[in-house]
Design a protein around this motif. Structure first.
Motif, PDB file in Angstrom:
ATOM      1  N   VAL A  22      -0.177   4.637  -4.214  1.00  0.00           N
ATOM      2  CA  VAL A  22      -0.457   3.841  -2.721  1.00  0.00           C
ATOM      3  C   VAL A  22      -1.713   4.449  -1.924  1.00  0.00           C
ATOM      4  N   ALA A  25      -5.424   4.104  -2.952  1.00  0.00           N
ATOM      5  CA  ALA A  25      -5.019   2.800  -2.895  1.00  0.00           C
ATOM      6  C   ALA A  25      -6.114   2.280  -2.045  1.00  0.00           C
ATOM      7  N   ARG A  26      -4.682   3.171  -0.920  1.00  0.00           N
ATOM      8  CA  ARG A  26      -4.783   2.536   0.307  1.00  0.00           C
ATOM      9  C   ARG A  26      -6.278   3.557   1.338  1.00  0.00           C
ATOM     10  N   ILE A  29      -9.443   1.342   0.280  1.00  0.00           N
ATOM     11  CA  ILE A  29      -9.599   0.543   1.249  1.00  0.00           C
ATOM     12  C   ILE A  29     -10.703   0.745   2.873  1.00  0.00           C
ATOM     13  N   ARG A  39      -9.546  -3.676   9.747  1.00  0.00           N
ATOM     14  CA  ARG A  39      -8.488  -3.291   9.060  1.00  0.00           C
ATOM     15  C   ARG A  39      -7.090  -4.158   9.616  1.00  0.00           C
ATOM     16  N   LEU A  42      -6.933  -7.957  10.157  1.00  0.00           N
ATOM     17  CA  LEU A  42      -6.972  -8.453   8.094  1.00  0.00           C
ATOM     18  C   LEU A  42      -5.657  -8.135   8.021  1.00  0.00           C
ATOM     19  N   ARG A  43      -5.018  -7.141   8.005  1.00  0.00           N
ATOM     20  CA  ARG A  43      -3.626  -7.100   7.632  1.00  0.00           C
ATOM     21  C   ARG A  43      -2.622  -8.066   7.495  1.00  0.00           C
ATOM     22  N   TYR A  46      -3.420 -11.002   4.738  1.00  0.00           N
ATOM     23  CA  TYR A  46      -3.144 -10.281   2.745  1.00  0.00           C
ATOM     24  C   TYR A  46      -1.385 -10.233   2.900  1.00  0.00           C
ATOM     25  N   VAL A  56      -2.616  -6.658  -5.173  1.00  0.00           N
ATOM     26  CA  VAL A  56      -2.470  -5.151  -4.200  1.00  0.00           C
ATOM     27  C   VAL A  56      -1.715  -4.246  -5.312  1.00  0.00           C
ATOM     28  N   VAL A  59      -3.953  -2.782  -8.352  1.00  0.00           N
ATOM     29  CA  VAL A  59      -4.728  -1.679  -7.846  1.00  0.00           C
ATOM     30  C   VAL A  59      -3.645  -0.626  -7.951  1.00  0.00           C
ATOM     31  N   VAL A  60      -2.486  -0.720  -7.020  1.00  0.00           N
ATOM     32  CA  VAL A  60      -1.709   0.416  -7.552  1.00  0.00           C
ATOM     33  C   VAL A  60      -1.397   0.529  -8.937  1.00  0.00           C
TER      34      VAL A  60
END
Ligand code: HEM
Length: 75
Positions: A22, A25-26, A29, A39, A42-43, A46, A56, A59-60
């Motif tokens: 996690v 992945a973050r 971004i 960010r 945009l939070r 998503y 998400v 990706v994780v």
């Protein structure tokens, strides 16, 4: 930005591996969009979009697969 915190993919447990996944992945971004205010804007977009949340998760999962392999699946 340090993309792999502590410069190591090795973790004690699968749970710690998951947390690292996690985090990684973050960080991607954050590296891609360094502006925290963008960010934050945009939070909510998503966070309320099921398809983006599934992306998400994907990706994780990819990061976790790499970490699991690096740890020989904690065998
Ligand atoms: C919050 C993961 C993509 C912006 C979070 C949280 C997680 C997370 C787990 C909750 C943190 C907590 O409440 O303790 C991820 C992952 C992503 C991703 C794994 C991609 C693979 C993005 C993108 C943006 C973003 C694309 C915006 C460009 C934020 C922001 C917060 C947040 C601003 C803080 C929300 C708050 O607590 O006020 N993210 N995120 N994230 N994410 Fe993401």
């Amino acid at each position: 930005i340090e993309m792999v915190p502590g410069n190591s993919l090795i973790t004690k447990t699968p749970e710690e591996g998951r947390q690292l996944a996690v985090k990684m992945a973050r960080l991607v971004i954050k590296a891609t969009q360094p502006d925290a205010s963008v960010r934050e804007k945009l939070r909510p977009i998503y966070a309320e979009d099921a398809a983006m949340l599934i992306a998400v998760g994907q990706v994780v999962a990819t990061e976790f697969a790499t970490i699991a392999a690096a740890n020989n699946y904690w065998k």
